[in-house]
Structures are given as C-alpha cells and as structure tokens.
Design an enzyme around this catalytic site. Structure first.
Site, PDB file in Angstrom:
ATOM      1  N   GLY A  46     -11.353 -23.586  -2.601  1.00 59.05           N
ATOM      2  CA  GLY A  46     -10.551 -23.289  -1.335  1.00 59.05           C
ATOM      3  C   GLY A  46      -9.159 -22.665  -1.843  1.00 59.05           C
ATOM      4  O   GLY A  46      -9.186 -21.894  -2.844  1.00 59.05           O
ATOM      5  N   GLU A  47      -8.387 -23.176  -1.111  1.00 58.10           N
ATOM      6  CA  GLU A  47      -6.828 -22.424  -1.561  1.00 58.10           C
ATOM      7  C   GLU A  47      -5.846 -23.570  -1.980  1.00 58.10           C
ATOM      8  O   GLU A  47      -5.775 -24.564  -0.912  1.00 58.10           O
ATOM      9  CB  GLU A  47      -6.166 -21.686  -0.181  1.00 58.10           C
ATOM     10  CG  GLU A  47      -5.207 -20.921  -0.353  1.00 58.10           C
ATOM     11  CD  GLU A  47      -5.137 -20.064  -1.476  1.00 58.10           C
ATOM     12  OE1 GLU A  47      -6.068 -19.517  -1.517  1.00 58.10           O
ATOM     13  OE2 GLU A  47      -4.273 -20.366  -2.268  1.00 58.10           O
ATOM     14  N   SER A  48      -5.603 -23.691  -3.239  1.00 62.51           N
ATOM     15  CA  SER A  48      -4.882 -24.878  -3.490  1.00 62.51           C
ATOM     16  C   SER A  48      -3.586 -25.046  -3.034  1.00 62.51           C
ATOM     17  O   SER A  48      -3.063 -26.251  -2.632  1.00 62.51           O
ATOM     18  CB  SER A  48      -4.715 -24.741  -5.120  1.00 62.51           C
ATOM     19  OG  SER A  48      -4.247 -23.612  -5.413  1.00 62.51           O
ATOM     20  N   CYS A  78     -12.597 -25.275  -9.122  1.00 59.23           N
ATOM     21  CA  CYS A  78     -11.531 -24.041  -8.896  1.00 59.23           C
ATOM     22  C   CYS A  78     -10.279 -24.617  -8.141  1.00 59.23           C
ATOM     23  O   CYS A  78      -9.629 -25.215  -8.898  1.00 59.23           O
ATOM     24  CB  CYS A  78     -12.389 -22.991  -8.101  1.00 59.23           C
ATOM     25  SG  CYS A  78     -11.618 -21.588  -8.382  1.00 59.23           S
ATOM     26  N   ARG A 107      -3.293 -19.682 -12.177  1.00 60.63           N
ATOM     27  CA  ARG A 107      -4.001 -19.499 -10.936  1.00 60.63           C
ATOM     28  C   ARG A 107      -4.245 -17.783 -10.914  1.00 60.63           C
ATOM     29  O   ARG A 107      -3.349 -17.071 -11.326  1.00 60.63           O
ATOM     30  CB  ARG A 107      -3.127 -19.681  -9.653  1.00 60.63           C
ATOM     31  CG  ARG A 107      -2.966 -21.343  -9.391  1.00 60.63           C
ATOM     32  CD  ARG A 107      -2.287 -21.452  -8.188  1.00 60.63           C
ATOM     33  NE  ARG A 107      -2.814 -20.995  -6.965  1.00 60.63           N
ATOM     34  CZ  ARG A 107      -2.411 -20.544  -6.079  1.00 60.63           C
ATOM     35  NH1 ARG A 107      -1.007 -20.309  -6.061  1.00 60.63           N
ATOM     36  NH2 ARG A 107      -3.018 -19.876  -4.872  1.00 60.63           N
ATOM     37  N   ILE A 133     -14.409 -17.376  -8.621  1.00 59.07           N
ATOM     38  CA  ILE A 133     -13.947 -16.611  -7.349  1.00 59.07           C
ATOM     39  C   ILE A 133     -12.255 -16.993  -7.483  1.00 59.07           C
ATOM     40  O   ILE A 133     -12.007 -17.857  -7.297  1.00 59.07           O
ATOM     41  CB  ILE A 133     -14.468 -17.081  -5.893  1.00 59.07           C
ATOM     42  CG1 ILE A 133     -15.967 -16.936  -6.237  1.00 59.07           C
ATOM     43  CG2 ILE A 133     -13.769 -16.443  -4.910  1.00 59.07           C
ATOM     44  CD1 ILE A 133     -16.755 -17.784  -4.966  1.00 59.07           C
ATOM     45  N   ARG A 134     -11.600 -15.819  -7.863  1.00 67.29           N
ATOM     46  CA  ARG A 134     -10.397 -15.918  -7.911  1.00 67.29           C
ATOM     47  C   ARG A 134      -9.789 -17.344  -8.689  1.00 67.29           C
ATOM     48  O   ARG A 134      -9.079 -18.046  -8.267  1.00 67.29           O
ATOM     49  CB  ARG A 134      -9.493 -15.916  -6.627  1.00 67.29           C
ATOM     50  CG  ARG A 134      -9.587 -14.654  -5.953  1.00 67.29           C
ATOM     51  CD  ARG A 134      -8.566 -14.680  -4.437  1.00 67.29           C
ATOM     52  NE  ARG A 134      -8.878 -15.597  -3.696  1.00 67.29           N
ATOM     53  CZ  ARG A 134      -7.918 -16.639  -3.355  1.00 67.29           C
ATOM     54  NH1 ARG A 134      -6.653 -16.626  -3.634  1.00 67.29           N
ATOM     55  NH2 ARG A 134      -8.176 -17.607  -2.533  1.00 67.29           N
ATOM     56  N   HIS A 169     -17.258 -22.330  -9.317  1.00 69.89           N
ATOM     57  CA  HIS A 169     -18.176 -22.997  -8.291  1.00 69.89           C
ATOM     58  C   HIS A 169     -19.424 -23.198  -8.714  1.00 69.89           C
ATOM     59  O   HIS A 169     -20.041 -22.355  -9.246  1.00 69.89           O
ATOM     60  CB  HIS A 169     -17.903 -22.206  -6.792  1.00 69.89           C
ATOM     61  CG  HIS A 169     -16.712 -22.104  -6.393  1.00 69.89           C
ATOM     62  ND1 HIS A 169     -16.071 -22.668  -5.568  1.00 69.89           N
ATOM     63  CD2 HIS A 169     -15.803 -20.991  -6.692  1.00 69.89           C
ATOM     64  CE1 HIS A 169     -14.939 -22.412  -5.033  1.00 69.89           C
ATOM     65  NE2 HIS A 169     -14.611 -21.385  -5.952  1.00 69.89           N
ATOM     66  N   GLU A 171     -21.424 -25.140  -6.237  1.00 69.20           N
ATOM     67  CA  GLU A 171     -22.191 -25.545  -5.094  1.00 69.20           C
ATOM     68  C   GLU A 171     -22.490 -24.335  -4.044  1.00 69.20           C
ATOM     69  O   GLU A 171     -23.134 -24.513  -3.170  1.00 69.20           O
ATOM     70  CB  GLU A 171     -20.999 -26.110  -4.154  1.00 69.20           C
ATOM     71  CG  GLU A 171     -19.739 -25.686  -3.610  1.00 69.20           C
ATOM     72  CD  GLU A 171     -18.863 -25.466  -4.811  1.00 69.20           C
ATOM     73  OE1 GLU A 171     -18.907 -25.620  -5.939  1.00 69.20           O
ATOM     74  OE2 GLU A 171     -17.722 -24.772  -4.450  1.00 69.20           O
TER      75      GLU A 171
HETATM   76  N1  GLN Z   1      -7.088 -18.764  -6.253  1.00 65.09           N
HETATM   77  C1  GLN Z   1      -7.590 -20.148  -5.448  1.00 65.09           C
HETATM   78  C2  GLN Z   1      -6.170 -21.243  -5.518  1.00 65.09           C
HETATM   79  O1  GLN Z   1      -5.437 -20.875  -6.368  1.00 65.09           O
HETATM   80  C3  GLN Z   1      -8.570 -20.941  -6.009  1.00 65.09           C
HETATM   81  C4  GLN Z   1      -9.834 -20.243  -5.534  1.00 65.09           C
HETATM   82  C5  GLN Z   1     -11.197 -20.985  -5.639  1.00 65.09           C
HETATM   83  O2  GLN Z   1     -11.017 -22.189  -5.129  1.00 65.09           O
HETATM   84  N2  GLN Z   1     -12.049 -20.307  -5.512  1.00 65.09           N
HETATM   85  O3  GLN Z   1      -6.202 -22.012  -4.768  1.00 65.09           O
END
Ligand code: GLN
Length: 190
Positions: A46-48, A78, A107, A133-134, A169, A171
């Site tokens: 998600g978004e840390s 992630c 990150r 993903i990112r 990921h 899942e």
């Molecule tokens: N780039 C996101 C972060 O720094 C992580 C991305 C992800 O969980 N797919 O939170």
C-alpha cells in the site's frame, strides 16, 4: 491458528482472499484489541507513509513491536516490508518504522508506477513471477538477516528470525509460494 492482516490501508483484502483460498482463518487487524486475537500478522502493500501514520494513531506500532519480541511471526509485503525495516531512505520521511528487520530500504527505487514490472523470483523451491509495484530496494542488510530469494540480482525476500519481508506482492497474482513458506517454516515449525 488465526492470521491477522493489518487492515489500515492497502491491499489487505487480497491477502485475506489468499489466506481463505489456503483454508487459513484470517482476521482484519485495526486495533490493539484485534491484535490480541491473532497468532501471526501480515503487513500488506500500500502506502507506507499513510500506514506509518495510522500505526501511530491506532497505537498498533508499540503493540506489534511487543508481540514481535515475543516471537509472533510477521510478514511484510512491499510497503509492509518498508515498515519492518530499521532504516528507510525516502524522499518523504516516514513518521515511524517498526524497526524489526535490520536493513536499509530505498523506497520507490525502481522508479514510478509506470516502471512497475513482473519479475522472476528465484530462491524458493521453484522460480515464480511476482509483481513489483513502486517497490523498494534493499541497500544494506544486517548480519543476522538471511536472503531467501532474489530477482534481477536484487535481494527481494529476507528473513530475520520471526520476521519476513518481501519487496514484491504475491497476493495479487494468485502466487502462493511465499504464503506457503510463511505457514510451513515460520508458523507450523515454531
Ligand atoms: N512505494 C510504496 C511505499 O513506499 C510501496 C508500494 C507498494 O506497497 N506496492 O509505501
């Protein structure tokens, strides 16, 4: 055996679905009271930065660290892996990490959303494809941390005792090898 999934933000529903498809009981964790009901914990992608804020406001950050010290198995994917790290190199400062796995993560190290990719992960019994993903990259690992898998030479799956981190990921694509590892090597063998 009940596996908690941190359900403050991110793809917790997908983790819950993959637990279900494995016949494992999962429970959303949003509060310290929820955490008391589970035997292991998954921190989703998600978004840390957002998750870090919500971990503090819910009081879960301190409770998770306490349970980790009592050897509860924890797996972060992630953004979840970023939250587990002791050190984060980041354009946006994180309010806190849990500091449970001795590594430095960078990150968004592969670039922006457009640079996300499906990569072949090698190290478990058979190679498999996973979504990055990112995703973060690991620039430093502590001595006590084992590398369990790599992708394009990068370290992507790390374990330090009861703590597991994957920069990708699993899942999202129905790939269950890491979940199987978590269940068989870190929960059943405890
Ligand atoms: N780039 C996101 C972060 O720094 C992580 C991305 C992800 O969980 N797919 O939170």
């Amino acid at each position: 055996m009940v596996i908690g999934v941190l359900a403050l933000q991110g793809d917790f529903k997908e983790h819950m679905a993959s637990l279900r498809s494995h016949g494992v009981e999962g429970r959303d964790v949003r509060t310290p009271a929820d955490l008391k009901e589970v035997n292991a914990l998954i921190l989703p992608g998600g978004e840390s930065t957002t998750m870090a804020k919500l971990l503090i406001s819910s009081g879960l950050n301190k409770e998770i660290v306490q349970r980790a010290k009592k050897k509860m198995p924890i797996w972060g994917t992630c953004a979840g892996a970023i939250l587990l790290a002791t050190d984060v190199v980041s354009p946006v400062p994180l309010e806190c990490t849990l500091g449970l796995l001795d590594m430095t993560v960078e990150r968004n190290s592969y670039g922006r959303q457009l640079n996300s990719f499906l990569g072949q992960v090698e190290g478990l019994k058979e190679p498999f494809d996973a979504s990055f993903i990112r995703a973060p990259r690991i620039s430093r690992l502590g001595r006590g941390v084992r590398v369990l898998a790599r992708c394009r030479k990068d370290r992507v799956m790390m374990r330090e005792k009861n703590i597991l981190a994957t920069t990708f990921h699993t899942e999202l694509g129905g790939e269950n090898k890491v979940l199987e590892y978590f269940l068989s090597q870190m929960i059943e063998k405890r």
